[in-house]
Design an enzyme around this catalytic site. Structure first.
Site, mmCIF file in Angstrom:
data_model
loop_
_atom_site.group_PDB
_atom_site.id
_atom_site.type_symbol
_atom_site.label_atom_id
_atom_site.label_comp_id
_atom_site.label_asym_id
_atom_site.label_seq_id
_atom_site.Cartn_x
_atom_site.Cartn_y
_atom_site.Cartn_z
ATOM 1 C CE LYS A 1 -1.464 2.842 2.859
ATOM 2 N NZ LYS A 1 -1.820 4.147 2.147
ATOM 3 C CD GLU B 1 14.498 3.127 9.064
ATOM 4 O OE1 GLU B 1 14.825 4.046 9.654
ATOM 5 O OE2 GLU B 1 14.769 1.993 8.881
ATOM 6 C CB CYS C 1 13.758 9.546 7.706
ATOM 7 S SG CYS C 1 12.515 8.687 6.580
ATOM 8 C CD GLU D 1 10.862 13.189 11.330
ATOM 9 O OE1 GLU D 1 9.766 12.635 11.639
ATOM 10 O OE2 GLU D 1 11.738 12.779 10.350
HETATM 11 C C1 UN1 Z 1 14.452 8.871 3.983
HETATM 12 O O1 UN1 Z 1 15.152 9.821 4.320
HETATM 13 O O2 UN1 Z 1 13.556 8.545 4.059
HETATM 14 O O3 UN1 Z 1 20.189 8.367 2.679
HETATM 15 C C2 UN1 Z 1 15.439 7.794 2.891
HETATM 16 C C3 UN1 Z 1 19.513 9.180 1.812
HETATM 17 C C4 UN1 Z 1 18.467 8.134 0.966
HETATM 18 C C5 UN1 Z 1 17.663 7.434 1.428
HETATM 19 C C6 UN1 Z 1 16.719 8.412 2.636
HETATM 20 N N1 UN1 Z 1 19.433 7.400 0.259
HETATM 21 O O4 UN1 Z 1 19.189 10.324 2.011
#
Ligand code: UN1
Length: 498
Positions: A177, A252, A286, A387
């Site tokens: 999804k 994650e 993230c 965040e």
């Molecule tokens: C994310 O931030 O959700 O390392 C993934 C990075 C990318 C992946 C980020 N290759 O910034």
């Protein structure tokens, strides 16, 4: 404007409408008048049908030799390479990241295809001697069955690839999804797998909203693994839901990643890194560099240099090659960014650059905000703890490496961190003491490569990793095999003991 394309769920190899009869629209965040596509607004019945199709397909797929499964992925990688430009453009339209970064996102999925395809000829287990004379033993990975994948909009092709591919190479089947803000990139990615010969039902796509489609997927008793990327609040909730049926859960989640800048750092290198780490993907990673923990001796100069460069960032529709930063993803996220900027001002942080939303001609139909840098930030302020997921970063002055590390670690998350220094001793101390799943030296907090483990400590995750061979652990269990060729009973721990 022509009628937008209507996309269907993919269940058992068929493109089908949702049983709810409802659809939703995905719009371009740089210009919300543009509808990128209409997608099925699915519910529990659609999920049930998809899980059933995946469970059916599992019987043959788990017995397909892993190198043969890998060959399909190699073929899909070639197709995705050919389609890279078109799919990157689709991605920019659906979620706003600038075209160069969208190409990078597709490239990450290509890299993942080649890497995991190769695993088809490895999937190493162990052989190890037995304590008994005529006995052989080894361990092998076994698949788990149907995997439920829930993916975010910020890396709308890379992250689905991180989850789908390790699941598939091991012999699992999948129901995915994708995020309702950016489902098209999942369709594009899966289309390559289908065109490369993936059998029907091995990957199923069901679109919709979290509570309506995501939650039934996590609740379904025949789903054995849940892999989720998104907010810590949702991950927490899903863990509890999945616990009822003892599913394996890989999460994650959030980050509040800090760059430490020591007084011996190359400040021009830092500035380039910060602009990329904090404002790349409009801060919607993230791994985004949302804190700059700077030695007091250089903090003010760093702020000045950053401000001069931040003003040069070109904001707009990411399809224009000259644009270096796009919009926030949607109205809710935009409001969060604007609210945090106000909070930062009220908390007494100094606006070093930006600080305003953009509403003038050319920006009025998208979710645009200036890249914003706060100075004089205290570690306890909300903008230094929570965040934001937007183009906002905070300079926190500190007096020593010890203090810098303690500030860096003083948040609930632990995804990525970084240190800029020319002193190898300081670099190694930081590598050892920073409590995060990823540490960079003389580079910002973003830019992980797919063949090392990706994930974080504390509230960022629950101990699993994506990427690398470690991703295989999420989607498999171990089976230990003992083969006794003695011809007479041998009792371990007894017959050969002292
Ligand atoms: C994310 O931030 O959700 O390392 C993934 C990075 C990318 C992946 C980020 N290759 O910034």
């Amino acid at each position: 404007m022509s009628e937008p394309t209507l996309y269907h769920n993919l269940i058992g190899g068929e493109w089908v409408r949702s049983t709810t009869g409802q659809t939703f629209e995905s719009t371009n965040p740089a210009d919300t008048r543009e509808i990128v596509g209409r997608f099925q607004r699915s519910g529990a019945d659609d999920i049930a049908a998809a899980v059933q199709a995946a469970a059916h397909a599992y019987e043959a797929w788990r017995l397909t030799p892993a190198p043969k499964r890998g060959e399909i992925l190699f073929k899909a990688a070639e197709l995705l390479r050919q389609r890279k430009e078109q799919y990157a453009r689709d991605m920019t339209r659906e979620m706003g990241k600038v075209i160069a970064e969208a190409r990078g996102d597709v490239q990450e999925a290509i890299d993942m295809l080649y890497f995991i395809a190769g695993e088809g000829r490895r999937l190493y287990g162990q052989t190890t001697p037995s304590e008994m004379p005529n006995k052989f033993q080894m361990s092998v990975r076994v698949p788990l069955g149907v995997c439920g994948l829930i993916t975010p909009w910020n890396f709308p092709m890379a992250i689905p690839s991180w989850k789908i591919l390790p699941a598939l190479i091991l012999g699992n089947t999948v129901v995915i999804k994708p995020a309702e803000d950016a489902p098209l990139s999942t369709y594009n990615f899966v289309q390559c797998l289908l065109d490369a010969g993936l059998p029907p039902g091995v990957v199923n796509i069901v679109t919709g909203y979290g509570p309506e489609a995501g939650e039934p997927l996590v609740r379904h008793p025949d789903v054995k693994v849940v892999s989720f990327t998104g907010s810590t609040a949702v991950g927490h909730h899903l863990t509890k839901v999945a616990a009822e049926t003892l599913k394996h859960v890989s999460l994650e989640m959030g980050g509040k990643n800090g760059i430490i800048v020591m007084d011996d750092a190359d400040l021009d290198l830092v500035v380039e890194g910060v602009l990329w780490g904090a404002f790349g993907t409009t801060g919607q990673r993230c791994t985004a560099s949302s804190r700059l923990i700077a030695h007091r001796a250089v903090a003010t100069e760093l702020g000045r240099k950053l401000a001069a460069k931040a003003d040069g960032i070109t904001i707009g529709n990411g399809l224009d090659e000259r644009v270096s930063m796009g919009p926030s993803i949607n109205a809710d996220q935009y409001k969060i960014v604007c609210d945090y900027v106000e909070i930062g001002k009220q908390e007494g942080a100094v606006v070093v650059a930006g600080g305003e939303r953009l509403t003038t001609e050319g920006y009025s139909h998208g979710y645009f905000h200036q890249p914003t840098i706060f100075g004089d930030v205290k570690p306890s302020m909300q903008i230094a703890q929570e965040e934001i997921f937007g183009p906002v970063t905070a300079i926190i002055p500190v007096d020593s490496l010890d203090e810098a590390i303690s500030v860096a670690n003083g948040v609930k998350y632990g995804l990525s961190s970084s240190i800029y220094t020319r002193d190898v001793n300081q670099a190694f101390r930081a590598m050892r003491d920073l409590d995060s799943g990823i540490v960079y030296v003389n580079a910002p907090t973003i830019g992980a490569e797919i063949h090392l483990p990706f994930g974080g400590t504390k509230a960022t995750g629950n101990g699993h990793r994506e990427g690398g061979v470690q991703a295989l652990d999420v989607f498999s269990e171990w089976k230990s095999l003992y083969i006794d060729f003695n011809g007479q009973l041998q009792r371990a721990q007894i017959d050969n003991a002292e």
